[in-house]
Design a protein around this motif. Structure first.
Motif, short mmCIF file in Angstrom:
data_model
loop_
_atom_site.label_atom_id
_atom_site.label_comp_id
_atom_site.label_asym_id
_atom_site.label_seq_id
_atom_site.Cartn_x
_atom_site.Cartn_y
_atom_site.Cartn_z
N LYS A 75 0.84 -1.19 0.00
CA LYS A 75 0.00 0.00 0.00
C LYS A 75 0.88 1.25 0.00
CE LYS A 75 -3.78 -2.19 2.43
NZ LYS A 75 -4.62 -2.19 3.60
N TYR A 76 0.49 2.23 -0.80
CA TYR A 76 1.24 3.48 -0.87
C TYR A 76 0.32 4.61 -1.25
CZ TYR A 76 1.11 3.21 -5.95
OH TYR A 76 0.68 3.18 -7.25
N GLY A 77 0.74 5.80 -0.96
CA GLY A 77 0.03 6.99 -1.38
C GLY A 77 0.89 7.72 -2.40
N TYR A 78 0.26 8.32 -3.36
CA TYR A 78 0.98 9.04 -4.42
C TYR A 78 0.64 10.52 -4.32
CZ TYR A 78 2.18 10.67 -9.10
OH TYR A 78 2.70 11.37 -10.16
N VAL A 79 1.68 11.34 -4.33
CA VAL A 79 1.47 12.79 -4.31
C VAL A 79 2.12 13.37 -5.57
CG1 VAL A 79 1.95 14.93 -3.08
CG2 VAL A 79 1.52 12.83 -1.78
N ASP A 80 1.31 14.02 -6.37
CA ASP A 80 1.79 14.69 -7.58
C ASP A 80 2.11 16.12 -7.20
OD1 ASP A 80 2.23 15.94 -10.00
OD2 ASP A 80 0.34 15.28 -10.91
N ILE A 81 3.40 16.43 -7.07
CA ILE A 81 3.80 17.78 -6.62
C ILE A 81 3.51 18.85 -7.65
CG2 ILE A 81 5.50 16.88 -5.00
CD1 ILE A 81 7.67 17.81 -7.00
N THR A 82 3.14 18.44 -8.86
CA THR A 82 2.78 19.44 -9.88
C THR A 82 1.28 19.73 -9.89
OG1 THR A 82 2.45 17.81 -11.66
CG2 THR A 82 4.69 18.67 -11.34
N SER A 83 0.55 19.10 -8.97
CA SER A 83 -0.90 19.28 -8.97
C SER A 83 -1.37 20.57 -8.28
CB SER A 83 -1.58 18.08 -8.30
OG SER A 83 -1.27 18.04 -6.92
N GLY A 84 -0.46 21.24 -7.60
CA GLY A 84 -0.84 22.49 -6.94
C GLY A 84 0.25 22.98 -6.01
N MET A 85 0.07 24.18 -5.51
CA MET A 85 1.08 24.78 -4.63
C MET A 85 1.21 24.04 -3.31
SD MET A 85 2.68 27.07 -6.22
CE MET A 85 3.58 27.83 -4.89
N GLY A 86 0.11 23.52 -2.77
CA GLY A 86 0.16 22.81 -1.49
C GLY A 86 1.09 21.62 -1.51
N PRO A 87 0.88 20.67 -2.44
CA PRO A 87 1.78 19.52 -2.51
C PRO A 87 3.23 19.91 -2.81
CG PRO A 87 -0.23 19.06 -3.70
CD PRO A 87 -0.26 20.52 -3.34
N LEU A 88 3.42 20.92 -3.67
CA LEU A 88 4.77 21.36 -3.99
C LEU A 88 5.46 21.94 -2.76
CD1 LEU A 88 7.07 21.89 -5.96
CD2 LEU A 88 5.94 24.05 -6.57
N LYS A 89 4.77 22.79 -2.02
CA LYS A 89 5.36 23.39 -0.82
C LYS A 89 5.68 22.32 0.23
CE LYS A 89 3.50 28.05 -1.08
NZ LYS A 89 2.68 29.07 -0.40
N GLN A 90 4.79 21.35 0.38
CA GLN A 90 5.03 20.27 1.33
C GLN A 90 6.29 19.49 0.96
OE1 GLN A 90 1.83 17.41 1.52
NE2 GLN A 90 2.44 16.73 3.56
N PHE A 91 6.45 19.18 -0.33
CA PHE A 91 7.65 18.47 -0.79
C PHE A 91 8.90 19.32 -0.57
CE2 PHE A 91 10.85 17.90 -4.09
CZ PHE A 91 11.30 16.63 -3.74
N LEU A 92 8.84 20.60 -0.95
CA LEU A 92 10.02 21.46 -0.81
C LEU A 92 10.44 21.61 0.65
CD1 LEU A 92 9.26 24.19 -3.48
CD2 LEU A 92 10.88 22.29 -3.64
N LYS A 93 9.48 21.66 1.55
CA LYS A 93 9.80 21.75 2.97
C LYS A 93 10.55 20.48 3.41
CE LYS A 93 7.79 22.45 7.53
NZ LYS A 93 6.55 22.67 8.29
N LEU A 94 10.08 19.33 2.99
CA LEU A 94 10.76 18.08 3.31
C LEU A 94 12.14 18.06 2.67
CD1 LEU A 94 10.63 15.16 4.49
CD2 LEU A 94 9.75 14.45 2.25
N ARG A 95 12.22 18.39 1.40
CA ARG A 95 13.49 18.35 0.68
C ARG A 95 14.52 19.31 1.26
NH1 ARG A 95 14.41 21.28 -4.70
NH2 ARG A 95 14.35 22.92 -3.14
N ASP A 96 14.08 20.48 1.66
CA ASP A 96 15.01 21.50 2.14
C ASP A 96 15.49 21.26 3.56
OD1 ASP A 96 14.76 22.67 -0.33
OD2 ASP A 96 13.45 24.29 0.36
N HIS A 97 14.80 20.39 4.32
CA HIS A 97 15.17 20.22 5.72
C HIS A 97 15.56 18.80 6.12
CE1 HIS A 97 12.84 23.99 5.71
NE2 HIS A 97 13.79 24.35 6.55
N HIS A 98 15.23 17.81 5.33
CA HIS A 98 15.53 16.42 5.70
C HIS A 98 16.97 16.09 5.29
CE1 HIS A 98 15.25 12.13 6.24
NE2 HIS A 98 14.07 12.31 6.83
#
Length: 74
Positions: free
Chosen positions: A11-34
């Protein structure tokens, strides 16, 4: 990754970061700090695709490709 995981019973969830600003910002926050993304950032890469796994005890693992043994994702 998405195609390979779809062919399993994992089981997995898929997030399309190009689908909107919310998913993109969430990914960038993870990428910039993890810390797992540090080598990716140093190479000037984005880190997509990536697979974010949080197990039952809260341990986070990030893969930048499918692991050889998909059973580690169960």
């Amino acid at each position: 990754m998405k195609e390979a995981l779809s062919q399993t019973d994992i089981k997995y969830g898929y997030v399309d970061i190009t689908s909107g600003m919310g998913p993109l910002k969430q990914f960038l926050k993870l990428r910039d700090h993890h810390p797992a993304f540090e080598p990716i950032r140093q190479q000037g890469r984005v880190g997509v695709p990536s697979l974010y796994v949080r197990d039952e005890d809260g341990t986070e693992t990030i893969y930048f490709g499918l692991p050889d043994d998909l059973n580690v994702l169960r």
